[in-house]
Design an enzyme around this catalytic site. Structure first.
Site, short mmCIF file in Angstrom:
data_model
loop_
_atom_site.label_atom_id
_atom_site.label_comp_id
_atom_site.label_asym_id
_atom_site.label_seq_id
_atom_site.Cartn_x
_atom_site.Cartn_y
_atom_site.Cartn_z
N THR A 3 -34.45 -43.11 53.62
CA THR A 3 -33.62 -44.03 52.83
C THR A 3 -32.56 -43.23 52.08
OG1 THR A 3 -35.34 -45.70 52.58
CG2 THR A 3 -33.60 -45.71 50.95
N PHE A 43 -30.08 -43.11 48.99
CA PHE A 43 -29.89 -43.64 47.64
C PHE A 43 -28.54 -43.19 47.11
CE2 PHE A 43 -34.40 -43.64 48.28
CZ PHE A 43 -34.89 -44.72 47.56
#
Length: 371
Positions: A268, A270
């Site tokens: 992921t 960010f």
């Protein structure tokens, strides 16, 4: 002589006692050097205060860590060296000012982990109930920075974050690439007792293949965060949570299975949000959004402006333009800093062609945790 007090025969290297004494000496030297570093950091902070400089200097901090990694000869891994220096820098930074960092709470979410990875442990954590609350906390001055997920390598972009970027006055000042390793956990650790699997909707999607193959009889339920899922599992023995091992440990859960994500290299991305742009690092990325007239070839013409200036586009994504059906905003990531001459020239040309252009930020290109 007992085995407890025996010494190594001569010729076989130093004894345990000698090695421990050497370790004690090294520990004292390390402490003195860290204290000296902290004193210098304090003086730097005083000068920055007088000159109105920022306490958090992501470009400088990244350069320090990269130099330490380049000088690393082992036996510590580069990732271990990076984590050590993140914490040293974090502790010294806190002598000037302990940053307030907002993220989607509660604690032990992946957003929490990403915040710690970027800023270290010497920060004021601000777990909040939504992405919108994170943006709002920075905008009204309650937080200095915020960390929000923007895309996952398996499931794609997180639209809530993209929508918030459209109207915010905040800027992107960094990115964190966090490997996501999901665990399935419950109060007892007994797979046979599980009747419901709970997690954030993104995590459920990232593990749908595993759930279908191994728990086809179980219901699934999406909740606001993985940490909240762990809380639910801690209160009900029939619930299993998909979350990080850290979340499971925090709520006393036992592991049923590890690495249950469908794609092994699940990552992921960010974004680190702040209020002021940052300077060039030498290896930067710029995120922008724009809209063009709904005519044949206009998008292609806009994108060609980057190609003409030898600028690589690493990502492009569209979002519907509010109140104008079938028209779109385009989110684009390009390599380079907005102050680079080639990119500055391309952006100026784009501003003349686009209906709307907003540079969301230029920031150092992120690296995965293992980099």
């Amino acid at each position: 002589m007992s085995s407890r007090t025996a010494r190594k025969p001569s010729g076989e290297g130093p004894s345990l006692e000698i090695l421990r004494a050497r370790m004690d000496e090294i520990n004292l030297k390390i402490l003195r050097l860290i204290s000296a570093r902290a004193s210098v950091a304090t003086e730097i902070g005083r000068l920055k205060h007088l000159e109105g400089g920022e306490v958090y200097q992501p470009v400088r901090e990244r350069a320090i860590i990269e130099r330490m990694i380049a000088e690393n000869e082992g036996p510590l891994t580069n990732d271990q060296v990076k984590r050590i220096y993140v914490e040293i820098i974090s502790a010294c930074r806190a002598l000037e000012h302990e940053p307030r960092v907002a993220f989607l709470g509660p604690e032990h979410t992946y957003s929490h982990e990403a915040a710690r990875m970027r800023f270290g442990s010497s920060i004021q954590l601000m777990p909040l109930e939504s992405f919108a609350a994170v943006f709002q906390a920075i905008e009204n001055g309650r937080a200095d920075f915020g960390v929000v997920p923007v895309e996952n390598s398996t499931e794609g972009s997180i639209n809530l974050t993209l929508d918030l970027l459209i109207d915010t006055a905040l800027v992107i000042i960094g990115e964190v690439l966090l490997p996501i390793r999901h665990s399935l956990m419950s109060l007892s650790g007994d797979a046979g007792a599980v009747r419901r699997i709970v997690s954030h909707q993104q995590s459920l999607a990232q593990c749908r293949g595993y759930i279908s193959a191994n728990f086809p009889h179980c219901e699934t339920e999406a909740v606001a965060s993985n940490a909240l899922a762990a809380q639910r599992a801690a209160a009900d023995g029939t619930i299993a949570a998909i979350a990080s091992k850290a979340a499971g440990e925090a709520y006393g859960l036992k592991t049923i299975a590890s690495n249950v994500q469908d794609v092994a290299a699940n990552t992921t991305r960010f974004l680190v949000m702040g209020t002021r742009p940052i300077e060039k690092s030498g290896r930067d990325k710029t995120t922008l959004l724009f809209a063009v007239a709904d005519r044949v070839g206009t998008l292609n013409q806009a994108l060609n402006l980057f190609a003409r200036n030898a600028i690589n586009i690493s990502k492009i994504e569209s979002r519907p333009l509010r109140a104008r059906p079938w028209e779109y905003l385009f989110f684009v990531d390009v390599m380079g800093h907005r102050d680079d001459p080639k990119l500055a020239r391309a952006l100026k040309s784009l501003s003349n062609k686009a209906l709307f252009l907003k540079v969301l930020g230029s920031y150092p290109e992120g690296r995965s945790a293992a980099a």
